[in-house]
Design a protein around this motif. Structure first.
Motif, PDB file in Angstrom:
ATOM      1  N   PRO A 219       0.816  -1.208   0.000  1.00 21.75           N
ATOM      2  CA  PRO A 219       0.000   0.000   0.000  1.00 21.75           C
ATOM      3  C   PRO A 219       0.855   1.266   0.000  1.00 21.75           C
ATOM      4  O   PRO A 219       1.959   1.265   0.532  1.00 21.75           O
ATOM      5  CB  PRO A 219      -0.783  -0.100   1.307  1.00 21.75           C
ATOM      6  CG  PRO A 219      -0.785  -1.536   1.665  1.00 21.75           C
ATOM      7  CD  PRO A 219       0.473  -2.109   1.105  1.00 21.75           C
ATOM      8  N   ARG A 220       0.330   2.314  -0.586  1.00 24.27           N
ATOM      9  CA  ARG A 220       0.945   3.653  -0.673  1.00 24.27           C
ATOM     10  C   ARG A 220       1.977   3.752  -1.772  1.00 24.27           C
ATOM     11  O   ARG A 220       2.533   4.819  -2.005  1.00 24.27           O
ATOM     12  CB  ARG A 220       1.605   4.085   0.642  1.00 24.27           C
ATOM     13  CG  ARG A 220       0.627   4.134   1.790  1.00 24.27           C
ATOM     14  CD  ARG A 220       1.340   4.575   3.052  1.00 24.27           C
ATOM     15  NE  ARG A 220       0.481   4.389   4.203  1.00 24.27           N
ATOM     16  CZ  ARG A 220       0.898   4.419   5.452  1.00 24.27           C
ATOM     17  NH1 ARG A 220       2.170   4.664   5.711  1.00 24.27           N
ATOM     18  NH2 ARG A 220       0.054   4.242   6.442  1.00 24.27           N
ATOM     19  N   GLN A 221       2.263   2.642  -2.411  1.00 22.81           N
ATOM     20  CA  GLN A 221       3.132   2.697  -3.557  1.00 22.81           C
ATOM     21  C   GLN A 221       2.430   3.568  -4.588  1.00 22.81           C
ATOM     22  O   GLN A 221       1.228   3.429  -4.774  1.00 22.81           O
ATOM     23  CB  GLN A 221       3.246   1.264  -4.080  1.00 22.81           C
ATOM     24  CG  GLN A 221       4.214   1.055  -5.151  1.00 22.81           C
ATOM     25  CD  GLN A 221       4.620  -0.428  -5.206  1.00 22.81           C
ATOM     26  OE1 GLN A 221       3.998  -1.272  -4.571  1.00 22.81           O
ATOM     27  NE2 GLN A 221       5.632  -0.712  -5.972  1.00 22.81           N
ATOM     28  N   SER A 222       3.153   4.473  -5.215  1.00 20.98           N
ATOM     29  CA  SER A 222       2.502   5.370  -6.160  1.00 20.98           C
ATOM     30  C   SER A 222       1.996   4.586  -7.363  1.00 20.98           C
ATOM     31  O   SER A 222       2.758   3.911  -8.051  1.00 20.98           O
ATOM     32  CB  SER A 222       3.476   6.448  -6.622  1.00 20.98           C
ATOM     33  OG  SER A 222       2.851   7.203  -7.633  1.00 20.98           O
ATOM     34  N   LEU A 223       0.691   4.651  -7.599  1.00 22.83           N
ATOM     35  CA  LEU A 223       0.124   3.927  -8.734  1.00 22.83           C
ATOM     36  C   LEU A 223       0.120   4.783  -9.990  1.00 22.83           C
ATOM     37  O   LEU A 223       0.024   4.279 -11.097  1.00 22.83           O
ATOM     38  CB  LEU A 223      -1.320   3.507  -8.421  1.00 22.83           C
ATOM     39  CG  LEU A 223      -1.502   2.519  -7.274  1.00 22.83           C
ATOM     40  CD1 LEU A 223      -2.973   2.221  -7.077  1.00 22.83           C
ATOM     41  CD2 LEU A 223      -0.742   1.239  -7.528  1.00 22.83           C
ATOM     42  N   SER A 224       0.208   6.094  -9.805  1.00 25.82           N
ATOM     43  CA  SER A 224       0.100   6.994 -10.949  1.00 25.82           C
ATOM     44  C   SER A 224       1.460   7.451 -11.443  1.00 25.82           C
ATOM     45  O   SER A 224       1.552   8.189 -12.405  1.00 25.82           O
ATOM     46  CB  SER A 224      -0.727   8.220 -10.562  1.00 25.82           C
ATOM     47  OG  SER A 224      -1.968   7.795 -10.075  1.00 25.82           O
ATOM     48  N   ASN A 225       2.506   7.030 -10.756  1.00 21.26           N
ATOM     49  CA  ASN A 225       3.854   7.407 -11.161  1.00 21.26           C
ATOM     50  C   ASN A 225       4.393   6.321 -12.093  1.00 21.26           C
ATOM     51  O   ASN A 225       4.712   5.228 -11.663  1.00 21.26           O
ATOM     52  CB  ASN A 225       4.744   7.542  -9.919  1.00 21.26           C
ATOM     53  CG  ASN A 225       6.159   7.932 -10.272  1.00 21.26           C
ATOM     54  OD1 ASN A 225       6.519   7.973 -11.446  1.00 21.26           O
ATOM     55  ND2 ASN A 225       6.945   8.215  -9.266  1.00 21.26           N
ATOM     56  N   GLU A 349      -6.422  -4.532  -2.469  1.00 26.81           N
ATOM     57  CA  GLU A 349      -7.463  -3.981  -1.594  1.00 26.81           C
ATOM     58  C   GLU A 349      -7.257  -2.470  -1.442  1.00 26.81           C
ATOM     59  O   GLU A 349      -8.167  -1.660  -1.587  1.00 26.81           O
ATOM     60  CB  GLU A 349      -7.324  -4.644  -0.211  1.00 26.81           C
ATOM     61  CG  GLU A 349      -8.491  -4.425   0.696  1.00 26.81           C
ATOM     62  CD  GLU A 349      -9.454  -5.601   0.571  1.00 26.81           C
ATOM     63  OE1 GLU A 349     -10.215  -5.786   1.481  1.00 26.81           O
ATOM     64  OE2 GLU A 349      -9.432  -6.321  -0.447  1.00 26.81           O
ATOM     65  N   TRP A 350      -6.026  -2.103  -1.178  1.00 26.32           N
ATOM     66  CA  TRP A 350      -5.691  -0.701  -0.982  1.00 26.32           C
ATOM     67  C   TRP A 350      -5.886   0.103  -2.280  1.00 26.32           C
ATOM     68  O   TRP A 350      -6.445   1.190  -2.271  1.00 26.32           O
ATOM     69  CB  TRP A 350      -4.250  -0.570  -0.478  1.00 26.32           C
ATOM     70  CG  TRP A 350      -3.751   0.830  -0.557  1.00 26.32           C
ATOM     71  CD1 TRP A 350      -4.001   1.850   0.317  1.00 26.32           C
ATOM     72  CD2 TRP A 350      -2.947   1.383  -1.598  1.00 26.32           C
ATOM     73  NE1 TRP A 350      -3.390   3.002  -0.107  1.00 26.32           N
ATOM     74  CE2 TRP A 350      -2.738   2.744  -1.281  1.00 26.32           C
ATOM     75  CE3 TRP A 350      -2.372   0.864  -2.761  1.00 26.32           C
ATOM     76  CZ2 TRP A 350      -1.985   3.598  -2.094  1.00 26.32           C
ATOM     77  CZ3 TRP A 350      -1.627   1.706  -3.567  1.00 26.32           C
ATOM     78  CH2 TRP A 350      -1.440   3.049  -3.232  1.00 26.32           C
ATOM     79  N   ALA A 351      -5.419  -0.486  -3.405  1.00 24.41           N
ATOM     80  CA  ALA A 351      -5.480   0.239  -4.677  1.00 24.41           C
ATOM     81  C   ALA A 351      -6.926   0.531  -5.063  1.00 24.41           C
ATOM     82  O   ALA A 351      -7.233   1.595  -5.599  1.00 24.41           O
ATOM     83  CB  ALA A 351      -4.806  -0.576  -5.778  1.00 24.41           C
ATOM     84  N   ARG A 352      -7.807  -0.414  -4.783  1.00 23.38           N
ATOM     85  CA  ARG A 352      -9.217  -0.233  -5.132  1.00 23.38           C
ATOM     86  C   ARG A 352      -9.822   0.957  -4.382  1.00 23.38           C
ATOM     87  O   ARG A 352     -10.702   1.633  -4.884  1.00 23.38           O
ATOM     88  CB  ARG A 352     -10.014  -1.496  -4.785  1.00 23.38           C
ATOM     89  CG  ARG A 352      -9.865  -2.619  -5.779  1.00 23.38           C
ATOM     90  CD  ARG A 352     -11.110  -3.497  -5.725  1.00 23.38           C
ATOM     91  NE  ARG A 352     -11.214  -4.348  -6.899  1.00 23.38           N
ATOM     92  CZ  ARG A 352     -11.042  -5.667  -6.872  1.00 23.38           C
ATOM     93  NH1 ARG A 352     -10.781  -6.276  -5.736  1.00 23.38           N
ATOM     94  NH2 ARG A 352     -11.156  -6.360  -7.978  1.00 23.38           N
ATOM     95  N   ASN A 353      -9.329   1.166  -3.152  1.00 24.71           N
ATOM     96  CA  ASN A 353      -9.889   2.247  -2.320  1.00 24.71           C
ATOM     97  C   ASN A 353      -8.953   3.445  -2.239  1.00 24.71           C
ATOM     98  O   ASN A 353      -9.137   4.303  -1.389  1.00 24.71           O
ATOM     99  CB  ASN A 353     -10.145   1.722  -0.906  1.00 24.71           C
ATOM    100  CG  ASN A 353     -11.040   0.512  -0.925  1.00 24.71           C
ATOM    101  OD1 ASN A 353     -12.122   0.568  -1.496  1.00 24.71           O
ATOM    102  ND2 ASN A 353     -10.591  -0.589  -0.336  1.00 24.71           N
ATOM    103  N   SER A 354      -7.938   3.461  -3.095  1.00 24.34           N
ATOM    104  CA  SER A 354      -6.929   4.516  -2.979  1.00 24.34           C
ATOM    105  C   SER A 354      -7.542   5.890  -3.249  1.00 24.34           C
ATOM    106  O   SER A 354      -8.161   6.109  -4.287  1.00 24.34           O
ATOM    107  CB  SER A 354      -5.804   4.263  -3.972  1.00 24.34           C
ATOM    108  OG  SER A 354      -4.953   5.363  -4.013  1.00 24.34           O
TER     109      SER A 354
END
Ligand SMILES: NC(=O)c1ccc[n+]([C@@H]2O[C@H](COP(=O)([O-])OP(=O)(O)OC[C@H]3O[C@@H](n4cnc5c(N)ncnc54)[C@H](O)[C@@H]3O)[C@@H](O)[C@H]2O)c1
Ligand SMILES: [Zn+2]
Length: 378
Positions: A219-225, A349-354
């Motif tokens: 979790p908290r890994q940048s998904l948009s970078n 789980e985290w990415a879905r609710n990010s």
């Protein structure tokens, strides 16, 4: 003396913020120095996950006026603030060297020229310092081949060859004493950071450790970078209904380690002397191909989208590199606990609710690589 006040540079970032949480829960007084680099923090504000029990200073690790007083107020410095992308470092050379190498040089200059109370320094190093991982040749035993040539990639001859006899070689877990070489600017800066910190640490008796992170996910890994880790990039592609792009044949071996295991290892490095003055691999000790990771993500997401295996190579990519974690086990008693299945379930789980969402900028980054001639045509 014991450690009470910990300064974490880059503490608003992915690994740093998890460490901050763990340190706060263990009763440390934590201060974060972070410039909220726009590529990582698109909102330009402190992230919503920032632990309210830590103190936050917005500033640059290259700015002595901000950095020095924070170092002087601490008994430990965790230096994670950095520009973090292999591909981008190959065309933003000045920025990468300036933030990573010079930022670290400034920290060391402060430690050498002030009356500080610092008893421990951790500096984030990387799998990148190895270049290729370790290999054995049937005839020549342990060998350390360097980067594959463009011709080899163009011929889709993906596996490494022995530098002595030219036969294909077998990947083995990489120990810390494998011959190092760098094949991109980011990894060069990581190498300089660790060498400089360990040298000054030894010279002046300041215990220092350089964790060499393998592929950290969670979790908290940048998904948009688009310059972040592959797992986040693929997850972001899948969430946007696009195929994850897998270079070569997908058979590249890596070590994916959960952020929670990484944080456990970092706390051991801070609290125990066992790894002082050493570079230490931080991995799971488990080996997996990148195609398996892309497929695992799709399966856990319940997505029918298949990865796109390009059968093309990138000039600066290594073939295999997996972690030998014997050193962390023996010097610190480190034992990874999170399985890939558990860890990636948590990530999804985290990415879905990010709150940040996963905006897919991957195509733009790929275009940049193409324009700079960093993709091998075949
Ligand atoms: N994530 C991985 O798998 C991995 C692997 C190997 C090494 N590392 C290293 O671990 C450290 C942390 O990486 P991360 O994945 O958390 O990256 P991240 O980008 O999430 O965090 C880095 C943080 O540093 C900050 N920062 C950037 N430039 C700065 C500057 N000039 N001054 C102050 N702060 C600045 C950013 O705003 C960000 O919050 C980095 O040093 C990176 O090189 C990470
Ligand atoms: Zn050989």
């Amino acid at each position: 003396m014991s450690i009470r006040d910990v300064l974490v540079t880059g503490g608003a970032g992915y690994i740093g913020s998890h460490l901050v949480d763990s340190l706060v829960s263990r009763g440390y007084q934590v201060t974060v120095l972070d410039n909220l680099e726009p590529q990582v923090h698109r909102s330009g504000t402190w992230p919503s996950y920032a632990n309210p029990k830590a103190q936050y200073v917005r500033g640059d690790v290259r700015d002595r006026a901000v950095f020095e007083p924070l170092v002087l107020a601490s008994q430990a410095v965790v230096h994670f603030g950095a520009a973090v992308s292999v591909g981008q470092s190959m065309y933003q050379v000045d920025r990468y060297v300036d933030v990573n190498t010079r930022g670290t040089a400034l920290l060391l200059d402060i430690l050498v020229n002030t009356k500080h109370k610092v008893e421990k320094v951790l500096v984030a190093s990387s799998i990148g310092v190895y270049g290729e991982g370790a290999y054995t040749c049937r005839t020549h035993g342990p060998v350390a081949p360097t980067i594959r040539g463009e011709q080899q990639l163009a011929a889709r001859d993906w596996e490494q060859r022995c530098p002595s006899c030219g036969e294909h070689v077998q990947s083995i877990p990489t120990p810390e004493d494998k011959a190092l070489y760098r094949d991109n600017i980011y990894s060069m800066t990581k190498y300089h950071q660790e060498e400089m910190v360990l040298l000054i640490g030894k010279t002046y008796g300041i215990p220092a450790v350089a964790p060499r992170f393998f592929n950290v996910y969670g979790p908290r890994q940048s998904l948009s970078n688009p310059y972040a880790g592959v797992a986040a990039i693929w997850l972001s592609r899948l969430l946007n209904g696009k195929q994850p792009v897998v270079f070569e044949d997908g058979g590249q071996l890596r070590d994916f380690v959960s952020i929670h295991d990484v944080v456990d290892c970092l706390v051991l490095m801070l609290e125990k002397p066992g790894a002082d003055y050493l570079p230490v691999n931080v991995g799971s000790g488990q080996t997996v191909t990148i195609l398996e990771i892309a497929q695992l993500l799709a399966r856990l997401l319940g997505s029918a989208i298949e990865p796109q295996v390009t059968q093309t190579g990138r000039k600066f990519d290594i073939r295999h590199n997996t972690a030998d974690i014997t050193c962390a086990r023996q010097t610190l008693g480190f034992e990874p606990k999170v399985t890939l299945e558990q860890g990636f379930t948590e990530l999804i789980e985290w990415a879905r609710n990010s709150p940040d969402g996963a905006v897919d900028f991957f195509d733009k980054a790929l275009d940049e690589l193409k324009q700079k001639g960093l993709l091998v045509q075949n």
